[in-house]
Scaffold this motif. Sequence first.
Motif, PDB file in Angstrom:
ATOM      1  N   CYS A  28       0.867  -1.174   0.000  1.00 52.72           N
ATOM      2  CA  CYS A  28       0.000   0.000   0.000  1.00 52.72           C
ATOM      3  C   CYS A  28       0.906   1.227   0.000  1.00 52.72           C
ATOM      4  O   CYS A  28       2.134   1.098   0.069  1.00 52.72           O
ATOM      5  CB  CYS A  28      -0.922  -0.020   1.225  1.00 52.72           C
ATOM      6  SG  CYS A  28      -0.024  -0.057   2.784  1.00 52.72           S
ATOM      7  N   PRO A  29       0.354   2.440  -0.087  1.00 49.23           N
ATOM      8  CA  PRO A  29       1.208   3.634  -0.088  1.00 49.23           C
ATOM      9  C   PRO A  29       2.091   3.733   1.148  1.00 49.23           C
ATOM     10  O   PRO A  29       1.656   3.486   2.272  1.00 49.23           O
ATOM     11  CB  PRO A  29       0.196   4.784  -0.157  1.00 49.23           C
ATOM     12  CG  PRO A  29      -0.989   4.201  -0.835  1.00 49.23           C
ATOM     13  CD  PRO A  29      -1.059   2.779  -0.372  1.00 49.23           C
ATOM     14  N   CYS A  30       3.335   4.087   0.946  1.00 51.55           N
ATOM     15  CA  CYS A  30       4.273   4.399   2.021  1.00 51.55           C
ATOM     16  C   CYS A  30       4.112   5.886   2.327  1.00 51.55           C
ATOM     17  O   CYS A  30       4.507   6.737   1.527  1.00 51.55           O
ATOM     18  CB  CYS A  30       5.700   4.072   1.600  1.00 51.55           C
ATOM     19  SG  CYS A  30       6.955   4.430   2.840  1.00 51.55           S
ATOM     20  N   VAL A  31       3.531   6.214   3.481  1.00 47.90           N
ATOM     21  CA  VAL A  31       3.054   7.566   3.758  1.00 47.90           C
ATOM     22  C   VAL A  31       4.166   8.484   4.253  1.00 47.90           C
ATOM     23  O   VAL A  31       4.300   9.618   3.791  1.00 47.90           O
ATOM     24  CB  VAL A  31       1.904   7.522   4.790  1.00 47.90           C
ATOM     25  CG1 VAL A  31       1.423   8.919   5.127  1.00 47.90           C
ATOM     26  CG2 VAL A  31       0.754   6.683   4.246  1.00 47.90           C
TER      27      VAL A  31
ATOM     28  N   GLY B  42       2.935   3.086   6.860  1.00 50.71           N
ATOM     29  CA  GLY B  42       2.125   2.683   5.719  1.00 50.71           C
ATOM     30  C   GLY B  42       0.666   3.036   5.864  1.00 50.71           C
ATOM     31  O   GLY B  42       0.167   3.352   6.948  1.00 50.71           O
ATOM     32  N   TRP B  43      -0.023   2.990   4.751  1.00 51.16           N
ATOM     33  CA  TRP B  43      -1.460   3.249   4.710  1.00 51.16           C
ATOM     34  C   TRP B  43      -2.239   2.194   5.481  1.00 51.16           C
ATOM     35  O   TRP B  43      -3.355   2.455   5.951  1.00 51.16           O
ATOM     36  CB  TRP B  43      -1.913   3.290   3.248  1.00 51.16           C
ATOM     37  CG  TRP B  43      -3.297   3.804   3.029  1.00 51.16           C
ATOM     38  CD1 TRP B  43      -4.439   3.075   2.935  1.00 51.16           C
ATOM     39  CD2 TRP B  43      -3.687   5.171   2.879  1.00 51.16           C
ATOM     40  NE1 TRP B  43      -5.524   3.883   2.735  1.00 51.16           N
ATOM     41  CE2 TRP B  43      -5.094   5.187   2.685  1.00 51.16           C
ATOM     42  CE3 TRP B  43      -3.000   6.376   2.874  1.00 51.16           C
ATOM     43  CZ2 TRP B  43      -5.804   6.370   2.502  1.00 51.16           C
ATOM     44  CZ3 TRP B  43      -3.714   7.552   2.680  1.00 51.16           C
ATOM     45  CH2 TRP B  43      -5.102   7.540   2.508  1.00 51.16           C
ATOM     46  N   ASP B  44      -1.675   1.007   5.641  1.00 51.46           N
ATOM     47  CA  ASP B  44      -2.348  -0.085   6.336  1.00 51.46           C
ATOM     48  C   ASP B  44      -2.194  -0.019   7.851  1.00 51.46           C
ATOM     49  O   ASP B  44      -2.713  -0.870   8.563  1.00 51.46           O
ATOM     50  CB  ASP B  44      -1.842  -1.429   5.827  1.00 51.46           C
ATOM     51  CG  ASP B  44      -0.333  -1.595   6.023  1.00 51.46           C
ATOM     52  OD1 ASP B  44       0.322  -0.621   6.458  1.00 51.46           O
ATOM     53  OD2 ASP B  44       0.185  -2.691   5.749  1.00 51.46           O
ATOM     54  N   GLY B  45      -1.459   0.976   8.374  1.00 49.10           N
ATOM     55  CA  GLY B  45      -1.304   1.128   9.801  1.00 49.10           C
ATOM     56  C   GLY B  45      -0.054   0.507  10.375  1.00 49.10           C
ATOM     57  O   GLY B  45       0.173   0.583  11.593  1.00 49.10           O
ATOM     58  N   SER B  46       0.784  -0.076   9.560  1.00 47.44           N
ATOM     59  CA  SER B  46       2.003  -0.711  10.054  1.00 47.44           C
ATOM     60  C   SER B  46       3.183   0.250   9.973  1.00 47.44           C
ATOM     61  O   SER B  46       3.205   1.172   9.161  1.00 47.44           O
ATOM     62  CB  SER B  46       2.320  -1.988   9.248  1.00 47.44           C
ATOM     63  OG  SER B  46       2.567  -1.656   7.890  1.00 47.44           O
ATOM     64  N   ILE B  47       4.164   0.008  10.837  1.00 49.00           N
ATOM     65  CA  ILE B  47       5.397   0.789  10.869  1.00 49.00           C
ATOM     66  C   ILE B  47       6.550  -0.183  10.677  1.00 49.00           C
ATOM     67  O   ILE B  47       6.625  -1.227  11.344  1.00 49.00           O
ATOM     68  CB  ILE B  47       5.539   1.541  12.210  1.00 49.00           C
ATOM     69  CG1 ILE B  47       4.370   2.490  12.412  1.00 49.00           C
ATOM     70  CG2 ILE B  47       6.860   2.302  12.278  1.00 49.00           C
ATOM     71  CD1 ILE B  47       4.296   3.076  13.798  1.00 49.00           C
ATOM     72  N   LYS B  48       7.482   0.174   9.786  1.00 48.53           N
ATOM     73  CA  LYS B  48       8.601  -0.708   9.501  1.00 48.53           C
ATOM     74  C   LYS B  48       9.902   0.053   9.651  1.00 48.53           C
ATOM     75  O   LYS B  48      10.026   1.212   9.230  1.00 48.53           O
ATOM     76  CB  LYS B  48       8.483  -1.293   8.077  1.00 48.53           C
ATOM     77  CG  LYS B  48       7.257  -2.166   7.887  1.00 48.53           C
ATOM     78  CD  LYS B  48       7.197  -2.794   6.507  1.00 48.53           C
ATOM     79  CE  LYS B  48       5.967  -3.670   6.342  1.00 48.53           C
ATOM     80  NZ  LYS B  48       5.904  -4.319   5.014  1.00 48.53           N
ATOM     81  N   ILE B  49      10.861  -0.613  10.280  1.00 51.60           N
ATOM     82  CA  ILE B  49      12.212  -0.069  10.434  1.00 51.60           C
ATOM     83  C   ILE B  49      13.118  -0.751   9.420  1.00 51.60           C
ATOM     84  O   ILE B  49      13.163  -1.986   9.346  1.00 51.60           O
ATOM     85  CB  ILE B  49      12.754  -0.283  11.860  1.00 51.60           C
ATOM     86  CG1 ILE B  49      11.734   0.197  12.889  1.00 51.60           C
ATOM     87  CG2 ILE B  49      14.081   0.440  12.038  1.00 51.60           C
ATOM     88  CD1 ILE B  49      11.431   1.660  12.833  1.00 51.60           C
ATOM     89  N   LEU B  50      13.835   0.047   8.641  1.00 52.02           N
ATOM     90  CA  LEU B  50      14.719  -0.463   7.605  1.00 52.02           C
ATOM     91  C   LEU B  50      16.158  -0.102   7.947  1.00 52.02           C
ATOM     92  O   LEU B  50      16.430   0.995   8.449  1.00 52.02           O
ATOM     93  CB  LEU B  50      14.359   0.092   6.235  1.00 52.02           C
ATOM     94  CG  LEU B  50      13.069  -0.407   5.562  1.00 52.02           C
ATOM     95  CD1 LEU B  50      11.842   0.235   6.171  1.00 52.02           C
ATOM     96  CD2 LEU B  50      13.108  -0.129   4.059  1.00 52.02           C
TER      97      LEU B  50
END
Length: 441
Positions: free
Chosen positions: A413-416, A432-440
């Motif tokens: 989904c869109p990366c906000v 993200g648009w889906d409510g998740s948070i990711k650490i890269l």
Amino acid sequence: MQALQAYSSSDSENDGDAVCLRTGNRPQARASKAAAENRPSNISNCRIDNLNSGATENHPSDVSNCRIDNRNSGGYSVIPTSSTAIVRPYLSKRKRCDESVRSNDNIEKRGMLKVSVKQSCDANNEVNIVNRLPTKVVAIYSEHNKCVNCVKWNPNRYSLLLSASMDGTIRVWDYPQCMQSVLCIKNHFQAVKTASWSIDGLTILSGGYDKTIRITDINEGKETLLLRNDQFITALQVHPMDKNLFISGGSQGAIKCWDVRSGKIIQNYFGALGQLQDFAFLPNGSEFFSSTDTVRRNSTDRAVLAWDFKTGAILSNQIYQEAFTCTCLKVHPFESTFIAQSNGNYIAIFSTNRPYKLNKMKRYEGHQISAHRIGCDISPDGSIVITGSSNGNLYGYGFKSSNIIGKVEAYKCPCVDVAFNPKLSSTVATSGWDGSIKILR
């Protein structure tokens, strides 16, 4: 005559009100009528509730200290109560929400969470590490159930990450120690549009669609200040030199400067039209830039404005003349430039020196916006520009070359929003648009 007397006596037996009118004995009439309906007559200290029960119950004669419950059925029940009736005043919905917020029951603190000013001073003496574009996802946080509008790292304790979501919550994460949020703030009773750390990293400023700005102390886990507004809060930015001052932007174009010590507005900035998207201060705090969603006649003469912080005067409204709005502004940490995320599917480059000219020879393009509010950021060493995208990818550009140096497939989904960690090398937080948070990394 006998017939008339017989009619009067039968009428008086069936109608207590008729007896009341003829004899003038109102208490006796009321008692007779209550007896006919099989309910108590003395209800001076009783409270009547609606019960929905169908049976009629017998009642004692003395119900001065009872509560009478009626449940839409014609029946009554008597429940003993105290001799003194408690009358609670009416509270509006806003006041009820405020009372629940001020009790701090909506702030949930998990585990140890402590940020000190000494820690900040020691960390500021460190030298920035050269950053590279991250290549893989190392952590995923998924406690939000709606779109996460923004993510920001704490300026003092660099492992703490702030996130604000459309589900009405603000969460603080401790990377990489905890996979769950260490602080959950539910003070806003509608979606949270924006949030920011104070410059000392001890408090959180947040604003949203409940038309309030709330300041929360993360060490104490308590709300310290509540500021009301007449429009939705869509942008917040703390002054870089004074921790007691910050500016807010509304959905109808209002820009205000607040002092947290008094909780009052100390400056209004007039001239912005449309919803405020973002703010960006110059490092010395004397000037700031604002972006709105105003477009008129194929030109955006108020899309990006330069302001004098002290006087509130518009320094320039001819910065960006293309027919696109800008959703995010970032000032370069070393160069005299700032960037703006444009809905034209590119990032524009401007000078921070007057007259704030647009660099027409260079731009960062290759990612997609598709009318979303997509964020961007600059690495602490100033060498990389990163941005989200509507296709879910994280894009990286070389600051000097403006070429794409890589992309990471982070979401479907869109990366906000995206944010470089100020001290941890090559560490980026994304939402993200889906409510998740990711650490890269």
